[in-house]
Design an enzyme around this catalytic site. Structure first.
Site, short mmCIF file in Angstrom:
data_model
loop_
_atom_site.label_atom_id
_atom_site.label_comp_id
_atom_site.label_asym_id
_atom_site.label_seq_id
_atom_site.Cartn_x
_atom_site.Cartn_y
_atom_site.Cartn_z
N SER A 100 3.53 -2.04 10.38
CA SER A 100 5.17 -2.35 10.40
C SER A 100 5.90 -3.65 10.04
O SER A 100 6.84 -4.05 10.69
CB SER A 100 5.51 -1.78 11.77
N GLU B 8 -6.56 4.57 7.77
CA GLU B 8 -6.43 6.28 7.55
C GLU B 8 -7.69 6.91 6.89
O GLU B 8 -8.12 8.12 7.20
CB GLU B 8 -5.20 6.31 6.59
N GLY C 115 2.76 2.38 10.71
CA GLY C 115 3.65 3.31 10.60
C GLY C 115 4.47 3.84 11.93
O GLY C 115 5.15 4.82 12.17
N GLU D 138 -5.43 -4.86 10.61
CA GLU D 138 -4.08 -3.92 10.66
C GLU D 138 -4.31 -3.28 12.24
O GLU D 138 -5.20 -2.41 12.27
CB GLU D 138 -4.16 -2.95 9.74
N ASN E 171 0.92 -1.28 0.10
CA ASN E 171 -0.03 0.20 -0.03
C ASN E 171 0.85 1.27 -0.01
O ASN E 171 1.71 1.57 1.03
CB ASN E 171 -1.11 -0.10 1.45
N TRP E 172 1.05 1.76 -1.17
CA TRP E 172 1.97 3.13 -1.18
C TRP E 172 1.44 4.23 -0.76
O TRP E 172 2.06 5.18 -0.33
CB TRP E 172 2.15 3.19 -2.71
N LYS E 173 -0.06 4.13 -0.27
CA LYS E 173 -0.44 5.51 0.49
C LYS E 173 -0.35 6.69 -0.49
O LYS E 173 -0.30 6.47 -1.88
CB LYS E 173 0.10 5.77 1.82
N GLY F 50 3.00 -0.97 4.26
CA GLY F 50 2.91 0.36 3.68
C GLY F 50 4.34 0.71 3.43
O GLY F 50 4.67 0.65 2.31
N GLY F 51 5.02 1.63 4.46
CA GLY F 51 6.27 2.05 4.36
C GLY F 51 7.51 1.21 3.47
O GLY F 51 8.10 1.61 2.62
N HIS G 214 -9.23 1.42 4.97
CA HIS G 214 -7.93 1.34 5.72
C HIS G 214 -8.05 2.48 6.74
O HIS G 214 -9.23 3.24 6.65
CB HIS G 214 -6.90 2.08 4.54
P1 PGA Z 1 2.88 0.35 7.62
O1 PGA Z 1 1.65 0.25 7.14
O2 PGA Z 1 3.54 -0.86 6.88
O3 PGA Z 1 3.77 1.56 7.11
O4 PGA Z 1 2.96 0.26 9.10
C1 PGA Z 1 0.70 -0.54 6.92
C2 PGA Z 1 -0.52 0.07 6.34
O5 PGA Z 1 -1.10 1.07 6.68
O6 PGA Z 1 -1.22 -0.69 5.60
#
Ligand code: PGA
Length: 249
Positions: free
Chosen positions: A213, A97, A173, A167, A9-11, A234-235, A95
Site C-alpha cells: 500500500s 501472491e 492491496g 512486504e 509490480n503490475w501484477k 503494486g496498485g 512475492h
Molecule cells: P500494493 O502491492 O502496493 O498494491 O499493496 C504491493 C505488492 O504486492 O508488491
C-alpha cells in the site's frame, strides 16, 4: 550510500496497448530523475514492448517470476534467460501472491534466485509475515525462516546482487500501510540477519525495499526512514502520474 530502488509490480494488469500508453506518459515524468533506480515489472507478454518503450531511458524492466531451469519441457514456465533476452534486468522472486496461490516455498525461491543470478538478472526477493503471524508476535521468526530458507544459502557474491523487499502480507492491496516505524523495525531485523550471515559490509550495502500500500501520499515518509532503501509498489504503480510522484517522492 545505498541507491534507492523504486519498483512497480503490475501484477496481472495491462495488455500490450496499455503498456505502451503507460510508458508514453511515464517516461517524460521521470526523464530528469537521478539518484535512484526505476524498475517496472509488467506481465511476461508485455516485456518486449516495455523494454522497447524504455530503451535509452533511466527505466529498467523486470519480470514478476521465473523458473529455475534455462529451458526444457516445463509447459507454461518462463526461464531467467528468456527474461533477459526480452530485455528484463530484474525479476521479482517469491512475492507473497506466489507463496499464497502458486505453492512458492523458501526452497523454490532459493532455486529461482540462483537461476536468475546466473542469467545476469537482479532478483528482488520478497519476504513478509501474515497478519496472524504479526498478531501472534511471530514476525521475526517468520522473517528468520524465510531468510534462512531462501537467502542464507547464497554465496557472498550472489548475495551482493540481490535486493530484498519486505512486504507484510497484511499491508498488500489492503490500503493498510505499515507505519514507517513498523517497516523500519522489520528492515533493521532483516539487515541484522544479513549481518550475521554475510558480514557487516554486505549488510550495509544490502538494499531493503518496503512494499504494501505504498502511495504518492506516504512515499516520502517511508523513504525518510534510513532503513528503507526503496519501495515495491503494486496498485499505485499502474498510473503513470501516481507512480512518477512516488519515484520522485
Ligand atoms: P500494493 O502491492 O502496493 O498494491 O499493496 C504491493 C505488492 O504486492 O508488491
Amino acid at each position: 550510500m545505498r541507491t534507492p530502488v523504486m519498483a512497480g509490480n503490475w501484477k496481472m494488469f495491462k495488455n500490450v496497448a496499455e503498456t505502451n500508453a503507460f510508458f508514453e506518459k511515464f517516461k517524460p515524468l521521470v526523464a530528469s530523475t537521478t539518484g535512484r533506480e526505476i524498475v517496472i515489472c509488467p506481465p511476461f507478454v508485455d516485456l518486449p514492448v516495455a523494454a522497447w518503450a524504455a530503451r535509452d531511458s533511466n527505466i529498467d524492466i523486470g519480470g514478476q517470476n521465473c523458473y529455475w531451469e534455462n529451458e526444457g519441457a516445463f509447459t507454461g514456465e518462463i526461464s531467467p534467460s528468456m527474461l533477459a533476452g526480452a530485455g528484463a534486468k530484474w525479476v521479482i522472486i517469491a512475492h507473497s501472491e506466489r507463496r499464497q496461490f502458486f505453492g512458492e516455498t523458501d526452497e523454490t525461491a532459493h532455486k529461482r534466485i540462483v537461476a536468475a543470478l546466473a542469467a545476469g538478472l537482479k532478483p528482488i526477493v520478497c519476504v513478509g509475515e501474515l497478519l496472524a503471524d504479526r498478531e501472534a508476535g511471530n514476525t521475526n521468526s517468520v522473517l528468520d525462516r524465510q531468510f534462512r530458507g531462501g537467502i542464507a544459502g547464497l554465496s557472498s557474491d550472489q548475495f551482493a546482487n540481490i535486493v530484498i523487499a519486505y512486504e507484510p502480507v497484511w499491508a498488500i492491496g489492503t490500503g493498510k500501510t505499515a507505519t514507517p516505524q513498523i517497516a523500519a523495525e522489520a528492515h533493521a531485523f532483516i539487515r541484522g540477519l544479513a549481518r550475521t550471515k554475510f558480514g557487516p559490509q554486505a549488510a550495509d550495502a544490502l538494499r531493503i525495499l518496503y512494499g504494501g500500500s505504498v502511495k504518492p501520499e506516504n512515499a516520502k515518509e517511508l523513504m525518510a526512514q534510513e532503513e528503507i532503501d526503496g519501495v515495491l509498489v503494486g496498485g499505485a504503480s499502474l498510473k503513470p502520474d501516481g507512480f512518477a510522484s512516488i519515484v520522485n517522492y
